[in-house]
Motif scaffolding. Structure first.
Motif, PDB file in Angstrom:
ATOM      1  N   PHE A  87       0.726  -1.273   0.094  1.00 45.28           N
ATOM      2  CA  PHE A  87       0.020  -0.095  -0.258  1.00 45.28           C
ATOM      3  C   PHE A  87       0.738   1.216   0.036  1.00 45.28           C
ATOM      4  O   PHE A  87       0.455   2.460  -0.243  1.00 45.28           O
ATOM      5  CB  PHE A  87      -0.741  -0.124   1.492  1.00 45.28           C
ATOM      6  CG  PHE A  87      -1.833  -1.207   1.221  1.00 45.28           C
ATOM      7  CD1 PHE A  87      -2.969  -1.214   0.308  1.00 45.28           C
ATOM      8  CD2 PHE A  87      -1.613  -2.230   2.007  1.00 45.28           C
ATOM      9  CE1 PHE A  87      -3.810  -2.194   0.391  1.00 45.28           C
ATOM     10  CE2 PHE A  87      -2.689  -3.177   2.248  1.00 45.28           C
ATOM     11  CZ  PHE A  87      -3.431  -3.278   1.475  1.00 45.28           C
ATOM     12  N   SER A  88       2.229   1.184   0.334  1.00 46.96           N
ATOM     13  CA  SER A  88       3.184   2.393   0.537  1.00 46.96           C
ATOM     14  C   SER A  88       4.583   1.848   0.240  1.00 46.96           C
ATOM     15  O   SER A  88       4.700   0.891   0.410  1.00 46.96           O
ATOM     16  CB  SER A  88       2.580   3.043   1.976  1.00 46.96           C
ATOM     17  OG  SER A  88       3.645   4.021   1.951  1.00 46.96           O
ATOM     18  N   THR A  89       5.305   3.099   0.049  1.00 50.00           N
ATOM     19  CA  THR A  89       6.816   2.423  -0.207  1.00 50.00           C
ATOM     20  C   THR A  89       7.307   2.593   1.165  1.00 50.00           C
ATOM     21  O   THR A  89       8.225   2.137   1.389  1.00 50.00           O
ATOM     22  CB  THR A  89       7.484   3.673  -1.098  1.00 50.00           C
ATOM     23  OG1 THR A  89       7.064   5.048  -0.593  1.00 50.00           O
ATOM     24  CG2 THR A  89       6.837   3.527  -2.700  1.00 50.00           C
ATOM     25  N   ASP A  90       6.591   3.433   2.205  1.00 47.95           N
ATOM     26  CA  ASP A  90       7.192   3.358   3.682  1.00 47.95           C
ATOM     27  C   ASP A  90       6.821   2.008   4.324  1.00 47.95           C
ATOM     28  O   ASP A  90       5.668   1.686   4.377  1.00 47.95           O
ATOM     29  CB  ASP A  90       6.718   4.464   4.233  1.00 47.95           C
ATOM     30  CG  ASP A  90       7.232   4.798   5.900  1.00 47.95           C
ATOM     31  OD1 ASP A  90       8.276   4.360   6.019  1.00 47.95           O
ATOM     32  OD2 ASP A  90       6.503   5.275   6.413  1.00 47.95           O
ATOM     33  N   PRO A  91       7.695   1.495   4.646  1.00 51.54           N
ATOM     34  CA  PRO A  91       7.334  -0.184   5.262  1.00 51.54           C
ATOM     35  C   PRO A  91       6.589   0.110   6.744  1.00 51.54           C
ATOM     36  O   PRO A  91       5.671  -0.584   6.972  1.00 51.54           O
ATOM     37  CB  PRO A  91       8.695  -0.588   5.609  1.00 51.54           C
ATOM     38  CG  PRO A  91       9.713   0.228   5.430  1.00 51.54           C
ATOM     39  CD  PRO A  91       9.094   1.498   4.559  1.00 51.54           C
ATOM     40  N   ILE A  92       6.731   1.187   7.413  1.00 49.07           N
ATOM     41  CA  ILE A  92       6.005   1.484   8.454  1.00 49.07           C
ATOM     42  C   ILE A  92       4.560   1.610   8.137  1.00 49.07           C
ATOM     43  O   ILE A  92       3.408   1.348   8.816  1.00 49.07           O
ATOM     44  CB  ILE A  92       6.643   2.254   9.483  1.00 49.07           C
ATOM     45  CG1 ILE A  92       7.828   2.073  10.030  1.00 49.07           C
ATOM     46  CG2 ILE A  92       5.489   2.910  10.851  1.00 49.07           C
ATOM     47  CD1 ILE A  92       8.659   3.071  10.658  1.00 49.07           C
ATOM     48  N   GLU A  93       4.362   2.432   7.264  1.00 50.85           N
ATOM     49  CA  GLU A  93       2.962   3.045   6.945  1.00 50.85           C
ATOM     50  C   GLU A  93       2.411   1.889   6.180  1.00 50.85           C
ATOM     51  O   GLU A  93       0.890   1.506   6.445  1.00 50.85           O
ATOM     52  CB  GLU A  93       2.714   4.200   6.058  1.00 50.85           C
ATOM     53  CG  GLU A  93       1.658   4.710   5.413  1.00 50.85           C
ATOM     54  CD  GLU A  93       1.744   5.963   4.663  1.00 50.85           C
ATOM     55  OE1 GLU A  93       0.399   6.369   4.374  1.00 50.85           O
ATOM     56  OE2 GLU A  93       2.737   6.323   4.342  1.00 50.85           O
ATOM     57  N   ASP A  94       3.139   1.008   5.546  1.00 52.12           N
ATOM     58  CA  ASP A  94       2.609  -0.147   4.580  1.00 52.12           C
ATOM     59  C   ASP A  94       2.125  -1.153   5.972  1.00 52.12           C
ATOM     60  O   ASP A  94       0.856  -1.623   5.843  1.00 52.12           O
ATOM     61  CB  ASP A  94       3.623  -0.964   3.826  1.00 52.12           C
ATOM     62  CG  ASP A  94       3.244  -1.786   2.880  1.00 52.12           C
ATOM     63  OD1 ASP A  94       1.982  -1.709   2.394  1.00 52.12           O
ATOM     64  OD2 ASP A  94       3.806  -3.092   3.039  1.00 52.12           O
ATOM     65  N   ALA A  95       2.673  -1.570   6.687  1.00 51.10           N
ATOM     66  CA  ALA A  95       2.450  -2.190   7.929  1.00 51.10           C
ATOM     67  C   ALA A  95       1.205  -1.710   8.418  1.00 51.10           C
ATOM     68  O   ALA A  95       0.347  -2.548   8.946  1.00 51.10           O
ATOM     69  CB  ALA A  95       3.257  -2.497   8.788  1.00 51.10           C
ATOM     70  N   SER A  96       1.111  -0.369   8.813  1.00 48.40           N
ATOM     71  CA  SER A  96      -0.066   0.292   9.537  1.00 48.40           C
ATOM     72  C   SER A  96      -1.348  -0.033   8.753  1.00 48.40           C
ATOM     73  O   SER A  96      -2.423  -0.511   9.273  1.00 48.40           O
ATOM     74  CB  SER A  96       0.080   1.441   9.759  1.00 48.40           C
ATOM     75  OG  SER A  96       1.182   1.677  10.668  1.00 48.40           O
ATOM     76  N   LEU A  97      -1.147   0.248   7.450  1.00 51.60           N
ATOM     77  CA  LEU A  97      -2.485   0.088   6.501  1.00 51.60           C
ATOM     78  C   LEU A  97      -2.743  -1.387   6.612  1.00 51.60           C
ATOM     79  O   LEU A  97      -4.068  -1.758   6.426  1.00 51.60           O
ATOM     80  CB  LEU A  97      -2.209   0.816   5.228  1.00 51.60           C
ATOM     81  CG  LEU A  97      -2.047   2.415   5.010  1.00 51.60           C
ATOM     82  CD1 LEU A  97      -1.609   2.557   3.717  1.00 51.60           C
ATOM     83  CD2 LEU A  97      -3.384   3.106   5.104  1.00 51.60           C
ATOM     84  N   ARG A  98      -1.728  -2.410   6.266  1.00 53.96           N
ATOM     85  CA  ARG A  98      -2.191  -3.758   6.318  1.00 53.96           C
ATOM     86  C   ARG A  98      -2.797  -4.071   7.441  1.00 53.96           C
ATOM     87  O   ARG A  98      -4.005  -5.052   7.548  1.00 53.96           O
ATOM     88  CB  ARG A  98      -0.753  -4.452   5.985  1.00 53.96           C
ATOM     89  CG  ARG A  98      -1.394  -5.953   5.680  1.00 53.96           C
ATOM     90  CD  ARG A  98       0.041  -6.736   5.408  1.00 53.96           C
ATOM     91  NE  ARG A  98       0.720  -6.380   4.234  1.00 53.96           N
ATOM     92  CZ  ARG A  98       1.612  -5.651   3.921  1.00 53.96           C
ATOM     93  NH1 ARG A  98       2.694  -5.805   4.915  1.00 53.96           N
ATOM     94  NH2 ARG A  98       1.943  -5.505   2.670  1.00 53.96           N
ATOM     95  N   GLY A  99      -2.594  -3.615   8.734  1.00 58.94           N
ATOM     96  CA  GLY A  99      -3.373  -4.183  10.006  1.00 58.94           C
ATOM     97  C   GLY A  99      -4.649  -3.271   9.932  1.00 58.94           C
ATOM     98  O   GLY A  99      -5.471  -4.056  10.364  1.00 58.94           O
ATOM     99  N   GLU A 100      -4.774  -1.970   9.338  1.00 56.41           N
ATOM    100  CA  GLU A 100      -6.072  -1.451   9.393  1.00 56.41           C
ATOM    101  C   GLU A 100      -7.105  -2.231   8.511  1.00 56.41           C
ATOM    102  O   GLU A 100      -8.206  -2.465   8.937  1.00 56.41           O
ATOM    103  CB  GLU A 100      -5.895  -0.068   9.281  1.00 56.41           C
ATOM    104  CG  GLU A 100      -7.338   0.476   9.454  1.00 56.41           C
ATOM    105  CD  GLU A 100      -7.370   2.054   8.970  1.00 56.41           C
ATOM    106  OE1 GLU A 100      -8.237   2.747   9.460  1.00 56.41           O
ATOM    107  OE2 GLU A 100      -6.223   2.764   8.903  1.00 56.41           O
ATOM    108  N   TYR A 101      -6.415  -2.600   7.312  1.00 52.03           N
ATOM    109  CA  TYR A 101      -7.394  -3.337   6.411  1.00 52.03           C
ATOM    110  C   TYR A 101      -7.666  -4.542   6.827  1.00 52.03           C
ATOM    111  O   TYR A 101      -8.797  -4.946   6.666  1.00 52.03           O
ATOM    112  CB  TYR A 101      -6.712  -3.317   4.656  1.00 52.03           C
ATOM    113  CG  TYR A 101      -6.616  -2.139   4.242  1.00 52.03           C
ATOM    114  CD1 TYR A 101      -7.662  -1.386   4.206  1.00 52.03           C
ATOM    115  CD2 TYR A 101      -5.656  -1.440   3.424  1.00 52.03           C
ATOM    116  CE1 TYR A 101      -7.708   0.003   3.632  1.00 52.03           C
ATOM    117  CE2 TYR A 101      -5.554  -0.715   2.751  1.00 52.03           C
ATOM    118  CZ  TYR A 101      -6.554   0.190   2.902  1.00 52.03           C
ATOM    119  OH  TYR A 101      -6.617   1.583   2.105  1.00 52.03           O
ATOM    120  N   THR A 102      -6.775  -5.338   7.405  1.00 52.21           N
ATOM    121  CA  THR A 102      -7.169  -6.522   8.225  1.00 52.21           C
ATOM    122  C   THR A 102      -8.330  -6.483   9.070  1.00 52.21           C
ATOM    123  O   THR A 102      -9.420  -7.132   9.036  1.00 52.21           O
ATOM    124  CB  THR A 102      -5.802  -7.257   8.667  1.00 52.21           C
ATOM    125  OG1 THR A 102      -4.814  -7.455   7.776  1.00 52.21           O
ATOM    126  CG2 THR A 102      -6.094  -8.542   9.443  1.00 52.21           C
ATOM    127  N   GLY A 103      -8.271  -5.401  10.176  1.00 51.70           N
ATOM    128  CA  GLY A 103      -9.350  -5.398  10.953  1.00 51.70           C
ATOM    129  C   GLY A 103     -10.474  -5.252  10.280  1.00 51.70           C
ATOM    130  O   GLY A 103     -11.544  -5.721  10.688  1.00 51.70           O
TER     131      GLY A 103
END
Length: 130
Positions: A87-103
């Motif tokens: 979702f993003s080139t930034d790995p921290i933001e990518d992990a955050s978005l992945r967590g939010e989409y998963t929920g």
């Protein structure tokens, strides 16, 4: 009507999840998943899911089981797709978005697969809500 009611309830649950999840992160972009997407998206998606449930129940004798299997498999597929997407080139933001989409996907998937058939069969829900 049951699908729309579950969509309203899910929109509220997802908004609460969104606030709690975002408050635990330092930097978080809201361009991909924001409040208006959650509210209007959930309502539209659950309106369509309610129509699908109605069609499946009308044309199949064991419609609740078929509906559950379809939406359980769809939820698993969406979760798999979320964890392979970037979702993003930034790995921290990518992990955050992945967590939010998963929920959000888990909330919507469980509500669709279990909530709609359960509430549709409930006489108290029909009596007091519908």
């Amino acid at each position: 009507m049951t699908g729309l009611f579950v969509g309203i309830a899910d929109a509220l649950i997802c908004l609460i999840y969104n606030v709690v999840f975002r408050s635990s992160r330092h930097y978080f972009s809201s361009t991909l998943l924001n409040v208006s997407y959650i509210i209007f998206g959930m309502l539209f998606v659950f309106f369509v899911i309610g129509l699908v449930y109605m069609v499946i129940r009308r044309f199949f004798g064991n419609g609740d089981l078929i509906f559950f299997i379809i939406f359980a498999m769809l939820t698993i597929w969406v979760l798999w797709a979320i964890h392979w997407a970037h979702f993003s080139t930034d790995p921290i933001e990518d992990a955050s978005l992945r967590g939010e989409y998963t929920g959000v996907a888990l909330i919507a998937g469980i509500s669709a697969a279990i909530g709609i058939p359960l509430l549709h069969r409930s006489h108290k829900f029909e009596l007091y809500v519908v």
